[in-house]
Design a protein around this motif. Sequence first.
Motif, PDB file in Angstrom:
ATOM      1  N   LEU A  63      51.599  -9.885  19.277  1.00 40.97           N
ATOM      2  CA  LEU A  63      51.503  -9.560  17.849  1.00 40.97           C
ATOM      3  C   LEU A  63      52.002 -10.708  16.984  1.00 40.97           C
ATOM      4  O   LEU A  63      52.984 -11.372  17.329  1.00 40.97           O
ATOM      5  CB  LEU A  63      52.356  -8.320  17.551  1.00 40.97           C
ATOM      6  N   LEU A  64      51.327 -10.915  15.863  1.00 40.86           N
ATOM      7  CA  LEU A  64      51.804 -11.859  14.855  1.00 40.86           C
ATOM      8  C   LEU A  64      52.438 -11.055  13.734  1.00 40.86           C
ATOM      9  O   LEU A  64      51.948  -9.974  13.377  1.00 40.86           O
ATOM     10  CB  LEU A  64      50.633 -12.653  14.268  1.00 40.86           C
ATOM     11  N   LEU A  65      53.534 -11.591  13.196  1.00 39.48           N
ATOM     12  CA  LEU A  65      54.208 -10.928  12.072  1.00 39.48           C
ATOM     13  C   LEU A  65      53.968 -11.723  10.793  1.00 39.48           C
ATOM     14  O   LEU A  65      53.905 -12.954  10.809  1.00 39.48           O
ATOM     15  CB  LEU A  65      55.713 -10.829  12.357  1.00 39.48           C
ATOM     16  N   ASN A  66      53.864 -11.011   9.715  1.00 37.08           N
ATOM     17  CA  ASN A  66      53.672 -11.679   8.429  1.00 37.08           C
ATOM     18  C   ASN A  66      54.993 -12.272   7.912  1.00 37.08           C
ATOM     19  O   ASN A  66      56.086 -11.840   8.307  1.00 37.08           O
ATOM     20  CB  ASN A  66      53.145 -10.684   7.391  1.00 37.08           C
ATOM     21  N   ASP A  67      54.877 -13.275   7.115  1.00 39.55           N
ATOM     22  CA  ASP A  67      56.019 -13.798   6.347  1.00 39.55           C
ATOM     23  C   ASP A  67      55.444 -14.370   5.058  1.00 39.55           C
ATOM     24  O   ASP A  67      54.229 -14.419   4.878  1.00 39.55           O
ATOM     25  CB  ASP A  67      56.781 -14.868   7.158  1.00 39.55           C
ATOM     26  N   ASP A  68      56.329 -14.781   4.170  1.00 35.48           N
ATOM     27  CA  ASP A  68      55.860 -15.221   2.844  1.00 35.48           C
ATOM     28  C   ASP A  68      55.571 -16.714   2.761  1.00 35.48           C
ATOM     29  O   ASP A  68      55.119 -17.200   1.725  1.00 35.48           O
ATOM     30  CB  ASP A  68      56.903 -14.864   1.772  1.00 35.48           C
ATOM     31  N   GLU A  73      46.216 -21.178   6.392  1.00 38.99           N
ATOM     32  CA  GLU A  73      45.418 -22.083   7.232  1.00 38.99           C
ATOM     33  C   GLU A  73      46.119 -22.363   8.570  1.00 38.99           C
ATOM     34  O   GLU A  73      45.463 -22.436   9.611  1.00 38.99           O
ATOM     35  CB  GLU A  73      45.149 -23.397   6.472  1.00 38.99           C
ATOM     36  N   PHE A  74      47.435 -22.479   8.536  1.00 34.72           N
ATOM     37  CA  PHE A  74      48.184 -22.722   9.776  1.00 34.72           C
ATOM     38  C   PHE A  74      48.005 -21.541  10.739  1.00 34.72           C
ATOM     39  O   PHE A  74      47.773 -21.734  11.943  1.00 34.72           O
ATOM     40  CB  PHE A  74      49.670 -22.948   9.469  1.00 34.72           C
ATOM     41  N   VAL A  75      48.095 -20.330  10.208  1.00 36.12           N
ATOM     42  CA  VAL A  75      47.950 -19.129  11.055  1.00 36.12           C
ATOM     43  C   VAL A  75      46.545 -19.075  11.664  1.00 36.12           C
ATOM     44  O   VAL A  75      46.375 -18.782  12.857  1.00 36.12           O
ATOM     45  CB  VAL A  75      48.251 -17.842  10.251  1.00 36.12           C
ATOM     46  N   VAL A  76      45.553 -19.403  10.851  1.00 38.26           N
ATOM     47  CA  VAL A  76      44.167 -19.391  11.352  1.00 38.26           C
ATOM     48  C   VAL A  76      44.010 -20.407  12.487  1.00 38.26           C
ATOM     49  O   VAL A  76      43.408 -20.108  13.531  1.00 38.26           O
ATOM     50  CB  VAL A  76      43.163 -19.680  10.197  1.00 38.26           C
ATOM     51  N   MET A  91      40.321 -15.678  10.934  1.00 37.40           N
ATOM     52  CA  MET A  91      40.503 -15.380   9.501  1.00 37.40           C
ATOM     53  C   MET A  91      40.759 -13.877   9.309  1.00 37.40           C
ATOM     54  O   MET A  91      41.650 -13.483   8.553  1.00 37.40           O
ATOM     55  CB  MET A  91      39.219 -15.788   8.753  1.00 37.40           C
ATOM     56  N   GLN A  92      39.992 -13.082   9.991  1.00 38.00           N
ATOM     57  CA  GLN A  92      40.114 -11.618   9.872  1.00 38.00           C
ATOM     58  C   GLN A  92      41.502 -11.150  10.345  1.00 38.00           C
ATOM     59  O   GLN A  92      42.150 -10.332   9.684  1.00 38.00           O
ATOM     60  CB  GLN A  92      39.038 -10.964  10.739  1.00 38.00           C
ATOM     61  N   ILE A  93      41.945 -11.673  11.488  1.00 32.66           N
ATOM     62  CA  ILE A  93      43.259 -11.275  12.025  1.00 32.66           C
ATOM     63  C   ILE A  93      44.369 -11.731  11.080  1.00 32.66           C
ATOM     64  O   ILE A  93      45.300 -10.982  10.771  1.00 32.66           O
ATOM     65  CB  ILE A  93      43.460 -11.846  13.442  1.00 32.66           C
ATOM     66  N   MET A  94      44.259 -12.983  10.598  1.00 35.91           N
ATOM     67  CA  MET A  94      45.281 -13.520   9.688  1.00 35.91           C
ATOM     68  C   MET A  94      45.379 -12.640   8.422  1.00 35.91           C
ATOM     69  O   MET A  94      46.497 -12.288   7.991  1.00 35.91           O
ATOM     70  CB  MET A  94      44.929 -14.966   9.316  1.00 35.91           C
ATOM     71  N   LEU A  95      44.230 -12.272   7.863  1.00 34.69           N
ATOM     72  CA  LEU A  95      44.240 -11.446   6.645  1.00 34.69           C
ATOM     73  C   LEU A  95      44.819 -10.058   6.916  1.00 34.69           C
ATOM     74  O   LEU A  95      45.529  -9.488   6.090  1.00 34.69           O
ATOM     75  CB  LEU A  95      42.828 -11.336   6.055  1.00 34.69           C
ATOM     76  N   HIS A  96      44.497  -9.531   8.106  1.00 30.84           N
ATOM     77  CA  HIS A  96      45.047  -8.226   8.499  1.00 30.84           C
ATOM     78  C   HIS A  96      46.577  -8.304   8.547  1.00 30.84           C
ATOM     79  O   HIS A  96      47.264  -7.448   7.992  1.00 30.84           O
ATOM     80  CB  HIS A  96      44.482  -7.802   9.854  1.00 30.84           C
ATOM     81  N   GLY A 103      49.864  -7.708  13.256  1.00 27.87           N
ATOM     82  CA  GLY A 103      48.517  -7.566  13.808  1.00 27.87           C
ATOM     83  C   GLY A 103      48.429  -8.103  15.222  1.00 27.87           C
ATOM     84  O   GLY A 103      49.229  -8.952  15.629  1.00 27.87           O
ATOM     85  N   GLU A 104      47.464  -7.575  15.964  1.00 27.69           N
ATOM     86  CA  GLU A 104      47.309  -7.922  17.379  1.00 27.69           C
ATOM     87  C   GLU A 104      46.426  -9.159  17.554  1.00 27.69           C
ATOM     88  O   GLU A 104      45.342  -9.225  16.998  1.00 27.69           O
ATOM     89  CB  GLU A 104      46.681  -6.732  18.113  1.00 27.69           C
ATOM     90  N   CYS A 105      46.922 -10.092  18.347  1.00 28.39           N
ATOM     91  CA  CYS A 105      46.146 -11.310  18.653  1.00 28.39           C
ATOM     92  C   CYS A 105      45.417 -11.174  19.983  1.00 28.39           C
ATOM     93  O   CYS A 105      44.470 -11.909  20.259  1.00 28.39           O
ATOM     94  CB  CYS A 105      47.061 -12.522  18.750  1.00 28.39           C
ATOM     95  N   GLY A 106      45.901 -10.303  20.851  1.00 33.81           N
ATOM     96  CA  GLY A 106      45.282 -10.129  22.156  1.00 33.81           C
ATOM     97  C   GLY A 106      46.176  -9.322  23.075  1.00 33.81           C
ATOM     98  O   GLY A 106      47.331  -9.046  22.752  1.00 33.81           O
TER      99      GLY A 106
END
Length: 138
Positions: A63-68, A73-76, A91-96, A103-106
């Motif tokens: 899982l990736l966690l959001n931060d501010d 672009e780095f996350v993508v 892009m879709q996963i990053m926006l999620h 969000g789940e990466c795999g």
Amino acid sequence: MTMTPNLPLSPLPSRAGRARPIAVGGPEDDDGRRRGGDDANFETGTVTKTRPKTKRPNLYRVLLLNDDYTPMEFVVLVLQDVFNKSREDAMQIMLHVHQKGVGECGVYPYEVAETKVTRVMDTARKNQHPLQCVMEKQ
Ligand code: TYC
């Protein structure tokens, strides 16, 4: 006429002290998986349980966690590079993650998941981004 003395009838072999066949469960194990089949040999009291030797690998969600602060672009790029996502999927996963917080990466076996988490954390640290990546048992 000569009579053979009546020999005492030999007693049936006793099961005392010997293993007895035991009832072996229904068609499914606790986890709902089917066994290969059970075979009780009542002559010898031997019970053989056979089951397929296949084991499902323990799977882990990465899982990736959001931060501010981490740039989108780095996350993508991380999702494309570490998780082999297409630009569109990344892009879709990053926006999620950006919108929902996580969000789940795999989903991978333990060591693969661990390696991916390490790669994300290493590249984030080297680039001084606070991006966080974790794994959890599925
Ligand atoms: N929220 C970040 C921003 O607005 C982008 C981001 C997305 C960061 C996903 C981390 O896992 C993440 N720049």
